[in-house]
Scaffold this motif. Structure first.
Motif, short mmCIF file in Angstrom:
data_model
loop_
_atom_site.label_atom_id
_atom_site.label_comp_id
_atom_site.label_asym_id
_atom_site.label_seq_id
_atom_site.Cartn_x
_atom_site.Cartn_y
_atom_site.Cartn_z
N ILE A 34 0.86 -1.18 0.00
CA ILE A 34 0.00 0.00 0.00
C ILE A 34 0.90 1.23 0.00
O ILE A 34 1.93 1.25 0.68
CB ILE A 34 -0.96 0.01 1.21
N ILE A 35 0.53 2.21 -0.80
CA ILE A 35 1.24 3.48 -0.74
C ILE A 35 0.38 4.44 0.06
O ILE A 35 -0.82 4.56 -0.16
CB ILE A 35 1.57 4.05 -2.13
N ILE A 36 1.02 5.09 1.02
CA ILE A 36 0.35 6.09 1.84
C ILE A 36 1.03 7.41 1.51
O ILE A 36 2.24 7.54 1.65
CB ILE A 36 0.48 5.77 3.33
N GLY A 37 0.26 8.37 1.04
CA GLY A 37 0.86 9.64 0.66
C GLY A 37 -0.12 10.78 0.73
O GLY A 37 -1.33 10.59 0.83
N ASP A 38 0.45 11.99 0.65
CA ASP A 38 -0.38 13.19 0.73
C ASP A 38 -0.58 13.87 -0.62
O ASP A 38 -1.28 14.87 -0.71
CB ASP A 38 0.22 14.17 1.73
N SER A 39 0.00 13.33 -1.66
CA SER A 39 -0.12 13.94 -2.98
C SER A 39 -1.00 13.07 -3.89
O SER A 39 -0.66 11.92 -4.17
CB SER A 39 1.26 14.11 -3.62
N LEU A 40 -2.10 13.65 -4.33
CA LEU A 40 -2.96 12.93 -5.26
C LEU A 40 -2.27 12.69 -6.59
O LEU A 40 -2.40 11.63 -7.19
CB LEU A 40 -4.26 13.71 -5.51
N SER A 41 -1.51 13.68 -7.04
CA SER A 41 -0.92 13.61 -8.39
C SER A 41 0.30 12.69 -8.47
O SER A 41 0.56 12.12 -9.53
CB SER A 41 -0.56 15.00 -8.90
N SER A 42 1.04 12.52 -7.39
CA SER A 42 2.22 11.65 -7.48
C SER A 42 2.02 10.36 -6.67
O SER A 42 2.11 9.27 -7.23
CB SER A 42 3.50 12.36 -7.04
N ASP A 43 1.75 10.46 -5.39
CA ASP A 43 1.62 9.26 -4.55
C ASP A 43 0.43 8.40 -4.95
O ASP A 43 0.58 7.20 -5.24
CB ASP A 43 1.46 9.65 -3.07
N ILE A 44 -0.74 8.99 -4.95
CA ILE A 44 -1.96 8.22 -5.18
C ILE A 44 -2.07 7.80 -6.64
O ILE A 44 -2.34 6.63 -6.93
CB ILE A 44 -3.21 9.00 -4.71
N GLN A 45 -1.85 8.72 -7.56
CA GLN A 45 -1.92 8.34 -8.97
C GLN A 45 -0.83 7.32 -9.30
O GLN A 45 -1.05 6.40 -10.08
CB GLN A 45 -1.80 9.56 -9.88
N GLY A 46 0.33 7.47 -8.69
CA GLY A 46 1.40 6.50 -8.90
C GLY A 46 1.01 5.11 -8.43
O GLY A 46 1.27 4.11 -9.10
N GLY A 47 0.39 5.03 -7.26
CA GLY A 47 -0.08 3.75 -6.75
C GLY A 47 -1.13 3.13 -7.64
O GLY A 47 -1.11 1.92 -7.90
N ILE A 48 -2.04 3.95 -8.13
CA ILE A 48 -3.07 3.46 -9.05
C ILE A 48 -2.40 2.94 -10.32
O ILE A 48 -2.73 1.86 -10.81
CB ILE A 48 -4.09 4.58 -9.35
N ASN A 49 -1.45 3.71 -10.86
CA ASN A 49 -0.74 3.28 -12.08
C ASN A 49 -0.04 1.94 -11.87
O ASN A 49 0.03 1.13 -12.79
CB ASN A 49 0.30 4.33 -12.49
N ALA A 50 0.49 1.74 -10.66
CA ALA A 50 1.26 0.53 -10.36
C ALA A 50 0.38 -0.65 -9.96
O ALA A 50 0.87 -1.77 -9.80
CB ALA A 50 2.27 0.81 -9.25
N GLY A 51 -0.89 -0.41 -9.75
CA GLY A 51 -1.79 -1.49 -9.38
C GLY A 51 -1.68 -1.91 -7.93
O GLY A 51 -1.90 -3.07 -7.59
#
Length: 86
Positions: A34-51
């Motif tokens: 799980i990625i836990i982050g405060d940035s929608l554009s890098s942390d969260i979108q990155g996690g979504i991109n990575a599955g």
């Protein structure tokens, strides 16, 4: 639980950042990550991109696009332990 970080020259949300991390860290599984982050554009979108699962740290309780399909949203760092145990 083991927590590890990866240092890479490619930045999030580029999927290559995550692929490099998965290749360098022993015994890591996407389904257990799980990625836990405060940035929608890098942390969260990155996690979504990575599955991988995502947890957005949103202490200001700001809105976000529901289309991002964020797995968890927390408003306090005290909530992290509960999220990673799910």
């Amino acid at each position: 639980r083991q927590r590890q970080m990866c240092k890479e020259t490619v930045n999030k949300p580029d999927i290559r950042f995550f692929e490099k991390c998965f290749s360098e860290i022993d015994d890591i599984k996407k389904e257990e990550t799980i990625i836990i982050g405060d940035s929608l554009s890098s942390d969260i979108q990155g996690g979504i991109n990575a599955g991988i699962r995502t947890c957005w740290y949103n202490p200001k309780k700001t809105g976000y696009p529901k289309s991002m399909n964020i797995d968890y949203v927390i408003h306090s760092l005290d909530e992290i332990e509960e999220v990673i145990q799910r």
